[in-house]
Design a protein around this motif. Structure first.
Motif, PDB file in Angstrom:
ATOM      1  N   GLU B  15      45.771   1.328 -18.522  1.00 27.27           N
ATOM      2  CA  GLU B  15      46.334   0.342 -17.608  1.00 27.27           C
ATOM      3  C   GLU B  15      47.407   1.012 -16.746  1.00 27.27           C
ATOM      4  O   GLU B  15      48.217   1.781 -17.245  1.00 27.27           O
ATOM      5  CB  GLU B  15      46.937  -0.814 -18.399  1.00 27.27           C
ATOM      6  CG  GLU B  15      47.493  -1.932 -17.539  1.00 27.27           C
ATOM      7  CD  GLU B  15      48.012  -3.086 -18.367  1.00 27.27           C
ATOM      8  OE1 GLU B  15      47.909  -3.035 -19.612  1.00 27.27           O
ATOM      9  OE2 GLU B  15      48.515  -4.054 -17.775  1.00 27.27           O
ATOM     10  N   GLY B  16      47.387   0.719 -15.462  1.00 27.30           N
ATOM     11  CA  GLY B  16      48.365   1.295 -14.554  1.00 27.30           C
ATOM     12  C   GLY B  16      47.862   2.512 -13.801  1.00 27.30           C
ATOM     13  O   GLY B  16      48.453   2.916 -12.795  1.00 27.30           O
ATOM     14  N   GLU B  17      46.774   3.113 -14.293  1.00 32.01           N
ATOM     15  CA  GLU B  17      46.220   4.289 -13.627  1.00 32.01           C
ATOM     16  C   GLU B  17      45.422   3.888 -12.387  1.00 32.01           C
ATOM     17  O   GLU B  17      44.965   2.762 -12.256  1.00 32.01           O
ATOM     18  CB  GLU B  17      45.310   5.058 -14.580  1.00 32.01           C
ATOM     19  CG  GLU B  17      46.031   5.841 -15.644  1.00 32.01           C
ATOM     20  CD  GLU B  17      45.074   6.672 -16.477  1.00 32.01           C
ATOM     21  OE1 GLU B  17      45.561   7.542 -17.215  1.00 32.01           O
ATOM     22  OE2 GLU B  17      43.855   6.460 -16.398  1.00 32.01           O
ATOM     23  N   ASP B  18      45.262   4.855 -11.486  1.00 25.79           N
ATOM     24  CA  ASP B  18      44.408   4.650 -10.324  1.00 25.79           C
ATOM     25  C   ASP B  18      42.984   5.086 -10.673  1.00 25.79           C
ATOM     26  O   ASP B  18      42.765   5.969 -11.493  1.00 25.79           O
ATOM     27  CB  ASP B  18      44.906   5.458  -9.135  1.00 25.79           C
ATOM     28  CG  ASP B  18      46.280   5.008  -8.656  1.00 25.79           C
ATOM     29  OD1 ASP B  18      46.913   5.773  -7.912  1.00 25.79           O
ATOM     30  OD2 ASP B  18      46.706   3.895  -9.040  1.00 25.79           O
ATOM     31  N   VAL B  19      42.010   4.436 -10.030  1.00 22.82           N
ATOM     32  CA  VAL B  19      40.594   4.701 -10.290  1.00 22.82           C
ATOM     33  C   VAL B  19      39.904   5.051  -8.984  1.00 22.82           C
ATOM     34  O   VAL B  19      40.214   4.465  -7.932  1.00 22.82           O
ATOM     35  CB  VAL B  19      39.914   3.439 -10.874  1.00 22.82           C
ATOM     36  CG1 VAL B  19      38.419   3.649 -11.036  1.00 22.82           C
ATOM     37  CG2 VAL B  19      40.562   3.049 -12.183  1.00 22.82           C
ATOM     38  N   SER B  20      38.968   5.985  -9.050  1.00 27.20           N
ATOM     39  CA  SER B  20      38.202   6.329  -7.865  1.00 27.20           C
ATOM     40  C   SER B  20      36.735   6.479  -8.234  1.00 27.20           C
ATOM     41  O   SER B  20      36.402   7.088  -9.253  1.00 27.20           O
ATOM     42  CB  SER B  20      38.721   7.638  -7.261  1.00 27.20           C
ATOM     43  OG  SER B  20      38.031   7.935  -6.066  1.00 27.20           O
TER      44      SER B  20
END
Lengths: 114, 113
Positions: B15-20
């Motif tokens: 949670e809180g991480e960026d996703v690509s």
């Protein structure tokens, strides 16, 4: 609220039986579509309709039939000729058929074989 | 026939991480769409892209239409648990005299709280 309603949510088919999946939209969209979704695969187009009283085969139309007698309705019949009907079926619509027309989906019908 | 390669197939993130995630193809598209699908539900349209180079945001989501028109990516910033689901792309093209969407196979996202 405007949207696309598919029914039933779950459907079971016996051998040799035809079943019909309902799709109704109140978005006043001209174009409607039926897709089949199988695990691990992209959606595959079964049939589409550009406008009322018109429909065309998609990539996997064998064993399926449709009608488009009313603008808001595009029912899909899975016939006994479809030997592997177990899948999640999605109906979609777009304002027009053609370029720059995003498709909006219903919540699907899951069809299983008894 | 045309196909879209979507990657990654699945990902676990905190949670809180960026996703690509992205979709690529050898075909040229005139529209890219990004959808999210929850189990047993229909896909919900997140972002629509209509011209090469276009960058569009929808809240924490940002998507871009690749310059070559053969790819698109979706970023999710500061992920939250409700971002869980399957994300898939759709590219629109004219083929064999008709317009159609080609759909990716999806990226399954799981967010660890």
């Amino acid at each position: 609220d405007g949207g696309i309603t598919q029914s039933p949510k779950y459907l079971f088919r016996k051998e040799g039986q035809n079943v019909t999946l309902s799709c109704e939209q109140n978005l006043n969209h001209d174009a409607m579509y039926w897709y089949r979704q199988d695990p691990g695969q992209g959606l595959r187009l079964i049939y589409y309709s550009q406008i009322v009283n018109d429909f065309q085969k998609g990539d996997i139309a064998e064993g399926y039939s449709v009608s488009r007698e009313k603008k808001e309705s595009f029912p899909l019949t899975v016939t006994s000729a479809q030997k592997n009907p177990t899948a999640f079926y999605l109906c979609a619509s777009s304002r027009k058929w053609g370029v720059n027309q995003p498709q909006h989906f219903g919540d699907g019908t899951r069809l299983s074989i008894l | 026939g045309q196909q879209l390669n979507q990657s990654p197939q699945s990902m676990f993130i905190q949670e809180g991480e960026d996703v690509s995630m992205n979709c690529t193809s050898s075909s040229i598209f005139n529209t890219w769409l990004w959808y999210k699908q929850d189990p047993g539900e229909g896909p919900v349209l997140l972002i629509a892209l209509y011209k090469a180079g276009e960058l569009t945001s929808n809240g924490r989501l940002t998507a871009q239409f690749g310059i070559t028109r053969k790819d698109s990516f979706l970023n999710i910033s500061a992920s939250i648990p409700s971002d869980v689901g399957i994300y898939f792309c759709a590219g629109h093209l004219l083929t064999s005299g008709t317009y159609k969407y080609i759909f990716g196979t999806g990226t399954r996202l799981k967010v660890l709280a």
